[in-house]
Structure formats: structure tokens, C-alpha cells
Design a protein around this motif. Structure first.
Motif, PDB file in Angstrom:
ATOM      1  N   LEU A 353      28.353  35.257   9.189  1.00  6.90           N
ATOM      2  CA  LEU A 353      27.292  34.287   9.511  1.00  6.90           C
ATOM      3  C   LEU A 353      27.650  32.960   8.837  1.00  6.90           C
ATOM      4  O   LEU A 353      27.955  32.937   7.635  1.00  6.90           O
ATOM      5  N   TYR A 354      27.634  31.877   9.588  1.00  8.40           N
ATOM      6  CA  TYR A 354      27.941  30.567   9.010  1.00  8.40           C
ATOM      7  C   TYR A 354      27.023  29.526   9.647  1.00  8.40           C
ATOM      8  O   TYR A 354      26.598  29.654  10.794  1.00  8.40           O
ATOM      9  N   TRP A 355      26.731  28.501   8.888  1.00  4.97           N
ATOM     10  CA  TRP A 355      25.811  27.469   9.356  1.00  4.97           C
ATOM     11  C   TRP A 355      26.008  26.191   8.542  1.00  4.97           C
ATOM     12  O   TRP A 355      26.604  26.210   7.463  1.00  4.97           O
ATOM     13  N   LYS A 356      25.511  25.086   9.123  1.00  4.32           N
ATOM     14  CA  LYS A 356      25.496  23.807   8.415  1.00  4.32           C
ATOM     15  C   LYS A 356      24.233  23.753   7.564  1.00  4.32           C
ATOM     16  O   LYS A 356      23.118  23.890   8.078  1.00  4.32           O
ATOM     17  N   ASN A 357      24.416  23.536   6.303  1.00  6.51           N
ATOM     18  CA  ASN A 357      23.272  23.516   5.396  1.00  6.51           C
ATOM     19  C   ASN A 357      22.682  22.108   5.351  1.00  6.51           C
ATOM     20  O   ASN A 357      22.827  21.360   4.398  1.00  6.51           O
ATOM     21  N   SER A 358      22.015  21.762   6.436  1.00  9.17           N
ATOM     22  CA  SER A 358      21.398  20.437   6.531  1.00  9.17           C
ATOM     23  C   SER A 358      19.999  20.593   7.099  1.00  9.17           C
ATOM     24  O   SER A 358      19.646  21.622   7.667  1.00  9.17           O
ATOM     25  N   SER A 359      19.211  19.550   6.960  1.00 10.32           N
ATOM     26  CA  SER A 359      17.812  19.626   7.386  1.00 10.32           C
ATOM     27  C   SER A 359      17.665  19.582   8.898  1.00 10.32           C
ATOM     28  O   SER A 359      16.739  20.157   9.462  1.00 10.32           O
ATOM     29  N   ASP A 360      18.583  18.903   9.572  1.00  9.51           N
ATOM     30  CA  ASP A 360      18.420  18.736  11.006  1.00  9.51           C
ATOM     31  C   ASP A 360      19.120  19.822  11.818  1.00  9.51           C
ATOM     32  O   ASP A 360      18.762  20.080  12.953  1.00  9.51           O
ATOM     33  N   GLU A 361      20.147  20.433  11.270  1.00 10.26           N
ATOM     34  CA  GLU A 361      20.870  21.468  12.014  1.00 10.26           C
ATOM     35  C   GLU A 361      20.936  22.725  11.153  1.00 10.26           C
ATOM     36  O   GLU A 361      21.717  22.822  10.230  1.00 10.26           O
ATOM     37  N   GLY A 362      20.100  23.682  11.452  1.00 14.54           N
ATOM     38  CA  GLY A 362      20.077  24.922  10.689  1.00 14.54           C
ATOM     39  C   GLY A 362      20.392  26.142  11.524  1.00 14.54           C
ATOM     40  O   GLY A 362      20.060  27.258  11.144  1.00 14.54           O
ATOM     41  N   GLU A 363      21.040  25.989  12.676  1.00 14.52           N
ATOM     42  CA  GLU A 363      21.347  27.116  13.554  1.00 14.52           C
ATOM     43  C   GLU A 363      22.448  27.976  12.929  1.00 14.52           C
ATOM     44  O   GLU A 363      23.501  27.487  12.548  1.00 14.52           O
ATOM     45  N   VAL A 364      22.169  29.275  12.832  1.00 15.38           N
ATOM     46  CA  VAL A 364      23.133  30.216  12.265  1.00 15.38           C
ATOM     47  C   VAL A 364      24.007  30.758  13.386  1.00 15.38           C
ATOM     48  O   VAL A 364      23.512  31.245  14.400  1.00 15.38           O
ATOM     49  N   LYS A 365      25.318  30.678  13.197  1.00 11.18           N
ATOM     50  CA  LYS A 365      26.269  31.206  14.175  1.00 11.18           C
ATOM     51  C   LYS A 365      26.917  32.471  13.612  1.00 11.18           C
ATOM     52  O   LYS A 365      27.012  32.645  12.393  1.00 11.18           O
ATOM     53  N   GLN A 366      27.359  33.330  14.519  1.00 12.88           N
ATOM     54  CA  GLN A 366      27.891  34.634  14.110  1.00 12.88           C
ATOM     55  C   GLN A 366      29.209  34.915  14.829  1.00 12.88           C
ATOM     56  O   GLN A 366      29.386  34.566  15.992  1.00 12.88           O
ATOM     57  N   LYS A 367      30.116  35.573  14.111  1.00 10.65           N
ATOM     58  CA  LYS A 367      31.350  36.050  14.720  1.00 10.65           C
ATOM     59  C   LYS A 367      31.770  37.334  13.999  1.00 10.65           C
ATOM     60  O   LYS A 367      31.476  37.512  12.817  1.00 10.65           O
ATOM     61  N   GLU A 368      32.440  38.212  14.750  1.00 14.44           N
ATOM     62  CA  GLU A 368      32.895  39.487  14.208  1.00 14.44           C
ATOM     63  C   GLU A 368      34.414  39.545  14.297  1.00 14.44           C
ATOM     64  O   GLU A 368      34.996  39.189  15.325  1.00 14.44           O
ATOM     65  N   VAL A 369      35.050  39.992  13.220  1.00 15.39           N
ATOM     66  CA  VAL A 369      36.506  40.051  13.163  1.00 15.39           C
ATOM     67  C   VAL A 369      36.914  41.380  12.527  1.00 15.39           C
ATOM     68  O   VAL A 369      36.148  42.017  11.796  1.00 15.39           O
TER      69      VAL A 369
END
Length: 539
Positions: A353-369
Motif C-alpha cells: 500500500l502506498y500513497w502521497k501523504n498530503s492533504s489534497d491527495e490521500g488516495e491509497v494505491k495497492q500492488k501485489e508482487v
């Protein structure tokens, strides 16, 4: 023979273990009718139908032919007919059967022993101590025990047990009844139940307050700990014991096969690290023996440990790195990079799980490896990125907790075209600095070689012959040298006649050696003599 008798009908074969019974129906009314059967199988094909032993001239509608069958995996054919004196009925329709396919599992043996408030159960295989066996592998049986308290409000209880097992949680001084069946799950066969046996429970000889209770196993990343609870405040010493699980599958008593866990003998704590005995090739049973004053002891309940199923997967380690516009996620497997058991047995995958830690963009993205390295492309400049990772194993349906959140701040951005231009300019400069001197050196070497071996100027005529024969010997005599004679004649033709006027004459002799060469251009006597000679020849 005559055929006024009816044929037997509904011919059937009943097989329990290696006991074979043939039965049929007969609706005829003729008195004194007997029945005979014949059989055939692959080894008897050359000789045809044979009389079935134990089934000749039978007065009833059934017979036992167990002694006639010795091959349990081959096709057999059976037929029956009726006979009354000289009268014979037609043969019944032929019955085809494979003994192992139609056989039922017989009832197993059952022994019960009541001791210290529990019932010890010992089950023997259905064909124990028999020479002929339908079921070759006794260890493949699974036993289903059914028991109930012998009272007016009895409730049936079922439990899958080992050949030697213990039934606890029973009321003291009460009568319980038991029956057991042997099953083969892989072949979808259920056996017959044993006869019912009943036994009365006893009081426990040891106070329950001495025993260890609430046994549980805490396992993470193949580190195993056994925990339990003590009762009361009395001083108690504990001894943790384990048993290899396969011993319970055998038909032998395993009560003397328990072993002590190293460093968990005669301890006062209520936990034990038993990781040292664990492998991934089997399963184990553990119990705690408590010892109090006056040499009293009590055994706890047993707890089963199947290492790869019992073990929990811990969170992986995470480290972040940046290069250009890429975010690199470096994952350490649970248990550390040196823990081969976790890597080799669980077939781990990772959920990121990775995301931009900012107030305007908080969408969490996911990838599996599957690998321990992952890359997030096109990260934004001057941005804080945060990551956490979970390990999971699909074969075992297990997953870890997420790792601690790791964050990294990307540097201030530079326009991509400027970056590319800078890289191109640097590469071009390097090429110029390296290639230009190299080309210059090659050019100089080329000029030197060309000047020495391929000169552009020809030597003068007066020394041309000098270099024509570089290997001629300077010691050869003048007579042996090649001499070239040349003369130049200038003539003038007049109108008065055809007389030729020799106005000029030159004669020269040239040799390849300086010592033997000479010229006659200025020698008048030689020229005149030659001229006169030539005039005489012309006349």
C-alpha cells in the motif's frame, strides 16, 4: 436335463472383509429343490465354468464361498441354478463383481479402560491377526468413535480418534457406552460399527488445582512458545513433554514415547520455548506435567502442533529508496533474510500500500508482487510518499499484519527535458574528449606509414636505376652487367633529293653501376666515327 424348474433370481454377493456370501431369491414351489453355483475368473478362462466351493446342492437360498476367492482385484463371474432330482432349471443371469469394489469394511476391535476419571480407548484394525486381508494397509484407517452416557437423556457424541486415545471431560461415577467404525475416506468407504461396549468412569485421584490449564501455542516466524495457566498459590514445578505425531497413528501404545523438551524441565514459569524440537516434516503433541508436594503429579490436556499451520507470519521489513522519478521499495521477508523456512515453505507474496501523504491527495494505491523489490514509477517531486507492506501465503491462507509505515520525501523537481538535455550534453562532451585525441593519433600514424611505404614523389632519372635492383652485387664485373645503348638521330629531308642530312647525333651508354657508366655526348672523335659508319651503311 429337463428344465421345468424356475431359475433363481436376484443373485447377489455380500462381502465383509474377506468373507464372501452368495444369496438369491427363488419363487418356485417344487419340493426338495437344491441350488448349485458356478464361478469363473480370468485364470479359469481356459477351463471354463467351475463349481463354486461351498455352494453345491445347497437347500437354502444362500451359501458361503470365502474359501474359493483369493484374488480380490480381478473380475469374477457367478451364476446359480435350481435342481430337483433329474430336473434342472436354466442358469440365472451371470453376476459380475470385483471383490475389492463390493467389499465392506468389517467392525474393528474395541477395548476400554477407565482410569483417573478418563477412558482410555484402544482400537484394533478390522482384520487384525488374520492371514488373508482385503485391506492391506491398516494405517490408512480413520476411526470414528460414537459414545454416550447410559441414561435416559443420552446425547450421542462423535470423535475422530487414533488407534490408542483418551476420552476426557466425562462425568465421574457414570456409565458410558462406546462403539467405533473404521473408514477409508480416500476410497469413500465406511465400515460397520463394532459391538457396543460400556464402562463406568472413576473419580480423579489428583486434585485439579495442581494441573496446568488453558494450554495454548504462540508461534510467529517459526518461533514457538507454549503457554499455560497455574491454579492456586501452591509451589508447582512443570515438565513440558512432546510426542511425535506419527506415533499416534500406529496401532501400538505410545504412552512411554513422550520426551522432555530441552530447557523446559523442572521449571516454575508458565511458558516454554520449544522451537528447538520443531521441524516442518511432521506434527507434534505437547502436554505439561505438574509436580507438587508429596510427589503428586498431574498431566494436562494435550495440544496438537502442526508447525506450518500453527505458525503465524510476522510483518515484513520495509526500506525505501529513490532514483530519478522512481520509488524503490525494498522488502525483507518475515523472520529476516536468513530465515529459509519462511521463504521455502510459505511461497510468500507481498501486498504493498502506498500513497502521497498530503492533504489534497490521500488516495491509497495497492500492488501485489512475488519479489522482494518493487518499483513505483513517475513519482511527483517535492512530495512525501508513505508505504506499508503485508506478507501473505495463498497455499496456507495466512497473512501477516502490515509493516510499520515508512515514508520518504522526493527532492525538488527538475523539468524532464532539461534533465535529458543535460545527460545528452554530458555524454557528448565525454565522447569529444575521448575520441578527438584518438582520431588525431590515428591520423598521424597513417601519414607516417604512407610517407615511408608509399611515397608520392618519384626519384630522378639519373638515380632511377640505382634503386631498381636493390639486391645486385657491387662486385660483379662490367661484362656481366646489363648495358643499354641509346642513340638519337636528327634528320632533315631536303626538296632536292632524298639525301639524309645527319645534323646531330648522340650516343650514350648507361650502366647500372656508376664505376662502369660513361657518356659520349662531348666526345667528337667517337661521334665522328659513328657518323661516318652510319653514312656508309645508308649508302
Amino acid at each position: 436335463g429337463q428344465s421345468s424348474l424356475q431359475s433363481p433370481e436376484n443373485v447377489q454377493v455380500h462381502v465383509v472383509n474377506t468373507n464372501f456370501t452368495l444369496s438369491w431369491d427363488y419363487s418356485g414351489s417344487h419340493p426338495n429343490v437344491t441350488f448349485s453355483a458356478q464361478f469363473q475368473w480370468s485364470e479359469l478362462e481356459p477351463t471354463g465354468w467351475q463349481e463354486l466351493p461351498g455352494c453345491q446342492a445347497v437347500a437354502g437360498t444362500g451359501c458361503d464361498f470365502s474359501s474359493a476367492i483369493s484374488e480380490y482385484y480381478d473380475d469374477h463371474y457367478v451364476r446359480v441354478r435350481a435342481q430337483a432330482g433329474p430336473l434342472l432349471s436354466p442358469w440365472s443371469p451371470t453376476l459380475e463383481m470385483v471383490p475389492e469394489h463390493v467389499a465392506q469394511i468389517g467392525p474393528p476391535g474395541l477395548e476400554l479402560q477407565s482410569t483417573n476419571g478418563v477412558i482410555k480407548v484402544k482400537v484394533s484394525p478390522p482384520e487384525a491377526n488374520q492371514r488373508k486381508k482385503m485391506w492391506i494397509n491398516d494405517l490408512s484407517f480413520k476411526y470414528n468413535l460414537v459414545f454416550w452416557e447410559n441414561s435416559s437423556h443420552a446425547q450421542l457424541q462423535r470423535k475422530n480418534i487414533f488407534p490408542v486415545d483418551t476420552i476426557d471431560d466425562l462425568a465421574p461415577d457414570s456409565t458410558y457406552c462406546f462403539k467405533v467404525q473404521a473408514n477409508l475416506p480416500r476410497e469413500a468407504k465406511e465400515g460397520l460399527f463394532s459391538p457396543i461396549s460400556c464402562v463406568k468412569t472413576t473419580q480423579k485421584a489428583v486434585n485439579d488445582l495442581l494441573c496446568a490449564t488453558n494450554l495454548s501455542v504462540l508461534a510467529l516466524n517459526m518461533k514457538f512458545h507454549l503457554l499455560w495457566s497455574s491454579q492456586g498459590k501452591q509451589e508447582v514445578n512443570y515438565n513440558v513433554q512432546y510426542l511425535y505425531g506419527f506415533l499416534k497413528k500406529l496401532n501400538d501404545d505410545y504412552s512411554d514415547k513422550w520426551l522432555s523438551v530441552p530447557r523446559c524441565e523442572n521449571i516454575t514459569s508458565t511458558w516454554c520455548n520449544f522451537s528447538s524440537i520443531i521441524t516442518t516434516t511432521g506434527f507434534y503433541y505437547l502436554r505439561v506435567q505438574a509436580r507438587g508436594g508429596h510427589n503428586k503429579s498431574c498431566l494436562s490436556r494435550e495440544v496438537k502442533v502442526d508447525p506450518l499451520k500453527t505458525n503465524g507470519i510476522g510483518p515484513p521489513g520495509v526500506r525505501l529508496d529513490l532514483s530519478d522519478t522512481l520509488l524503490h521499495i525494498l522488502i525483507s521477508p518475515p523472520g529476516g533474510a536468513e530465515d529459509e523456512v519462511m521463504r521455502n515453505n510459505y511461497d510468500l507474496s507481498y501486498r504493498i500500500l502506498y500513497w502521497k501523504n498530503s492533504s489534497d491527495e490521500g488516495e491509497v494505491k495497492q500492488k501485489e508482487v512475488k519479489q522482494t523489490i518493487a518499483t513505483v514509477p513517475d513519482v511527483s517531486p517535492s512530495t512525501l510518499y508513505c508505504v506499508k507492506v503485508q506478507a501473505f501465503s495463498e497455499p496456507y491462507n495466512k497473512s501477516s499484519a502490515y509493516s510499520q509505515q515508512e515514508c520518504i520525501h522526493t527532492p525538488a523537481g527538475t523539468h524532464l527535458s532539461l534533465i535529458i538535455f543535460g545527460i545528452f550534453t554530458s555524454a557528448l562532451l565525454v565522447v569529444l574528449l575521448v575520441v578527438t585525441p584518438l582520431v588525431f593519433l590515428l591520423y598521424q600514424a597513417y601519414n607516417k606509414i604512407k610517407y615511408v611505404f608509399f611515397p608520392s614523389c618519384q626519384p630522378p632519372l639519373n638515380i632511377e636505376g640505382f634503386g631498381a635492383q636493390p639486391f645486385s652485387s657491387p662486385y660483379l664485373s662490367a661484362a656481366e652487367e646489363a648495358v643499354e645503348h641509346c642513340c638519337v638521330i636528327e634528320s632533315v629531308i631536303t626538296e632536292e633529293g632524298n639525301q639524309i642530312d645527319f645534323t646531330d647525333y648522340k650516343h650514350s651508354t648507361r650502366s647500372s653501376q656508376d664505376s662502369g657508366n660513361y657518356s659520349n655526348d662531348n666526345n667528337s672523335s667517337g661521334s665522328k666515327g659513328s657518323k661516318e659508319t652510319l653514312e656508309k651503311e645508308m649508302v
